[in-house]
Design a protein around this motif. Structure first.
Motif, mmCIF file in Angstrom:
data_model
loop_
_atom_site.group_PDB
_atom_site.id
_atom_site.type_symbol
_atom_site.label_atom_id
_atom_site.label_comp_id
_atom_site.label_asym_id
_atom_site.label_seq_id
_atom_site.Cartn_x
_atom_site.Cartn_y
_atom_site.Cartn_z
ATOM 1 N N TYR A 1 6.275 4.446 9.729
ATOM 2 C CA TYR A 1 7.102 5.495 10.580
ATOM 3 C C TYR A 1 8.206 5.872 9.878
ATOM 4 C CZ TYR A 1 2.882 5.420 13.323
ATOM 5 O OH TYR A 1 1.638 5.392 13.976
ATOM 6 N N GLU A 2 9.210 4.996 9.506
ATOM 7 C CA GLU A 2 10.443 5.198 8.934
ATOM 8 C C GLU A 2 10.238 6.334 7.799
ATOM 9 O OE1 GLU A 2 13.378 1.611 9.966
ATOM 10 O OE2 GLU A 2 12.287 1.380 8.476
ATOM 11 N N GLN A 3 9.198 5.907 6.926
ATOM 12 C CA GLN A 3 8.840 6.599 5.777
ATOM 13 C C GLN A 3 8.584 8.159 6.185
ATOM 14 O OE1 GLN A 3 9.481 6.591 2.842
ATOM 15 N NE2 GLN A 3 8.099 7.541 1.499
ATOM 16 N N TYR A 4 7.333 8.179 7.128
ATOM 17 C CA TYR A 4 7.036 9.616 8.002
ATOM 18 C C TYR A 4 8.354 10.261 7.993
ATOM 19 C CZ TYR A 4 5.160 12.491 11.471
ATOM 20 O OH TYR A 4 4.757 13.589 12.302
ATOM 21 N N LYS A 5 9.339 9.735 8.893
ATOM 22 C CA LYS A 5 10.631 10.536 9.065
ATOM 23 C C LYS A 5 11.319 11.026 7.969
ATOM 24 C CE LYS A 5 14.168 11.670 11.842
ATOM 25 N NZ LYS A 5 15.290 10.841 11.654
ATOM 26 N N LYS A 6 11.288 10.087 6.977
ATOM 27 C CA LYS A 6 12.168 10.280 5.729
ATOM 28 C C LYS A 6 11.374 11.581 5.103
ATOM 29 C CE LYS A 6 13.651 8.024 1.524
ATOM 30 N NZ LYS A 6 13.717 6.835 0.679
ATOM 31 N N LEU A 7 10.186 11.558 5.129
ATOM 32 C CA LEU A 7 9.485 12.605 4.321
ATOM 33 C C LEU A 7 9.457 13.866 4.930
ATOM 34 C CD1 LEU A 7 6.267 10.522 3.261
ATOM 35 C CD2 LEU A 7 8.149 11.546 1.624
ATOM 36 N N GLY A 8 9.992 13.900 6.208
ATOM 37 C CA GLY A 8 10.206 15.143 7.093
ATOM 38 C C GLY A 8 9.340 15.166 8.320
ATOM 39 N N PHE B 1 0.753 -1.189 -0.065
ATOM 40 C CA PHE B 1 0.001 0.017 0.044
ATOM 41 C C PHE B 1 0.727 1.267 0.026
ATOM 42 C CE2 PHE B 1 -2.609 -3.288 2.333
ATOM 43 C CZ PHE B 1 -3.478 -3.494 1.377
ATOM 44 N N LYS B 2 2.042 1.208 -0.537
ATOM 45 C CA LYS B 2 2.990 2.197 -0.415
ATOM 46 C C LYS B 2 2.554 3.406 -0.891
ATOM 47 C CE LYS B 2 7.990 3.344 -1.547
ATOM 48 N NZ LYS B 2 7.410 4.756 -1.936
ATOM 49 N N ALA B 3 2.178 3.546 -2.046
ATOM 50 C CA ALA B 3 1.524 4.505 -2.700
ATOM 51 C C ALA B 3 0.535 5.576 -2.110
ATOM 52 C CB ALA B 3 0.992 4.291 -4.313
ATOM 53 N N TYR B 4 -0.411 4.627 -1.642
ATOM 54 C CA TYR B 4 -1.638 5.087 -0.876
ATOM 55 C C TYR B 4 -1.003 5.755 0.656
ATOM 56 C CZ TYR B 4 -4.035 2.756 -4.378
ATOM 57 O OH TYR B 4 -4.501 2.162 -5.543
ATOM 58 N N ILE B 5 -0.369 4.958 1.270
ATOM 59 C CA ILE B 5 0.022 5.328 2.648
ATOM 60 C C ILE B 5 1.033 6.424 2.411
ATOM 61 C CG2 ILE B 5 1.771 4.856 4.552
ATOM 62 C CD1 ILE B 5 0.710 1.998 4.161
ATOM 63 N N ASP B 6 1.915 6.656 1.538
ATOM 64 C CA ASP B 6 2.773 7.896 1.391
ATOM 65 C C ASP B 6 2.193 8.960 0.983
ATOM 66 O OD1 ASP B 6 4.914 6.300 1.669
ATOM 67 O OD2 ASP B 6 5.802 6.328 -0.408
ATOM 68 N N LYS B 7 0.962 8.875 0.300
ATOM 69 C CA LYS B 7 0.094 10.180 -0.024
ATOM 70 C C LYS B 7 -0.600 10.642 1.339
ATOM 71 C CE LYS B 7 -3.563 12.027 -2.809
ATOM 72 N NZ LYS B 7 -4.597 11.655 -4.004
ATOM 73 N N VAL B 8 -0.814 9.892 2.266
ATOM 74 C CA VAL B 8 -1.353 10.359 3.694
ATOM 75 C C VAL B 8 -0.103 11.048 4.301
ATOM 76 C CG1 VAL B 8 -2.010 9.598 5.716
ATOM 77 C CG2 VAL B 8 -3.136 8.504 3.853
ATOM 78 N N LEU B 9 1.069 10.246 4.188
ATOM 79 C CA LEU B 9 2.360 10.829 5.107
ATOM 80 C C LEU B 9 2.630 12.024 4.504
ATOM 81 C CD1 LEU B 9 4.112 7.431 5.680
ATOM 82 C CD2 LEU B 9 2.628 8.525 7.180
ATOM 83 N N LYS B 10 2.521 12.342 3.424
ATOM 84 C CA LYS B 10 3.166 13.628 2.821
ATOM 85 C C LYS B 10 2.103 14.756 3.088
ATOM 86 C CE LYS B 10 5.442 11.517 -1.262
ATOM 87 N NZ LYS B 10 5.277 11.305 -2.828
ATOM 88 N N ILE B 11 0.757 14.514 3.081
ATOM 89 C CA ILE B 11 -0.165 15.420 3.598
ATOM 90 C C ILE B 11 0.307 15.742 5.381
ATOM 91 C CG2 ILE B 11 -2.537 16.015 4.161
ATOM 92 C CD1 ILE B 11 -3.094 14.303 1.564
ATOM 93 N N VAL B 12 0.355 14.950 5.916
ATOM 94 C CA VAL B 12 0.631 15.213 7.400
ATOM 95 C C VAL B 12 1.671 16.068 7.404
ATOM 96 C CG1 VAL B 12 1.297 14.084 9.598
ATOM 97 C CG2 VAL B 12 -0.727 13.247 8.221
ATOM 98 N N VAL B 13 2.808 15.607 6.725
ATOM 99 C CA VAL B 13 3.927 16.672 6.905
ATOM 100 C C VAL B 13 3.883 17.715 6.354
ATOM 101 C CG1 VAL B 13 6.471 16.631 6.084
ATOM 102 C CG2 VAL B 13 5.539 14.336 6.788
#
Length: 255
Positions: free
Chosen positions: A200-207, A162-174
């Motif tokens: 959570y690692e990707q959340y950190k990576k995205l900022g 679900f990377k593409a979908y989760i990343d979209k969420v995380l980018k918006i949060v950041v």
């Protein structure tokens, strides 16, 4: 002081927890508390409360160790209602959560009958991204909530799938400078940390820098559950635990 930043007392329709019991439990664990009562326009069972009564009854508890917040159910049809409610009171913290998908309650196992996992989970993250982009909140609640009642053989939110979908969420949060919650409700087993780690690692990576920790307690005895493991988890990733007071971030030192 570490805060349990997601708890529900009797002002939530699904909880009978007394504030006094919650405070006593938190005090015994040297934890602060944020009460985050449910306000969800679409959930059956009157998941609403009167802010004046809430603040009136708990005003003597509110202070350095007890904050008064709300958990708002994020749905497209409730955007205006949610905004008006959040603006109606001086909340310390606003959690935004997905509990409904297209008018159906995903807490009930019946919701998943006849639906394939990929479609349900991608819908879940898509709705989460859509609402997180426009609604007013401080903390995005339990990103893995969909797993709680899911009836699939594998209920995990596999990041690679679900990377593409989760990343979209995380980018918006950041990008919106919001905070991701680590909800400890599911952290009973080590494999749940393994499941959540890449998220959570990707959340950190995205900022992303900050995380609130919340037990989602509806009973006093589960306040602070799995916090030691949760703190170790976010420290290893390099995230900082925070809470909110008057809707401003309060950083928490682990030393």
């Amino acid at each position: 002081m570490i805060f349990d930043s997601h708890t529900h007392t009797k002002f939530s329709a699904d909880s009978k927890m007394k504030a006094s019991d919650a405070v006593a439990r938190a005090s015994s664990l040297n934890l602060g508390l944020v009460f985050t009562e449910h306000f969800d326009e679409e959930l059956e069972g009157n998941f609403k409360f009167n802010p004046a009564e809430y603040f009136g009854e708990y005003k003597n508890l509110r202070g350095d160790k007890v904050h008064l917040g709300v958990e708002v159910g994020l749905t497209k049809t409730a955007r205006e209602v949610n905004k008006n409610f959040v603006d109606s009171a001086d909340f310390d913290q606003v959690i935004g959560s997905i509990h409904m998908l297209y008018g159906e309650d995903i807490y009930h196992k019946e919701y998943f009958h006849g639906k394939d996992k990929f479609s349900v989970y991608t819908n879940y993250f898509s709705v989460m991204a859509e609402e997180a982009a426009v609604q007013d909140f401080d903390v995005l609640g339990h990103i893995d909530y969909i797993c709680r009642a899911a009836t699939y053989d594998d209920t995990s939110i596999d990041y690679n799938t679900f990377k593409a979908y989760i990343d979209k969420v995380l980018k918006i949060v950041v990008e919106r400078e919001k905070v991701l919650e680590l909800n400890t409700r599911r952290l009973k087993r080590d494999e749940i940390f393994t499941e959540l780690k890449p998220v959570y690692e990707q959340y950190k990576k995205l900022g992303g820098r900050y995380v609130t920790i919340g037990s989602d307690a509806h009973r006093a005895e589960v306040i602070g559950d799995h916090f030691k493991a949760a703190l170790k988890f976010i420290e290893e990733i390099g995230l900082m635990p925070v809470t909110f007071c008057e809707r401003k971030i309060e950083k928490i030192s682990l030393t």
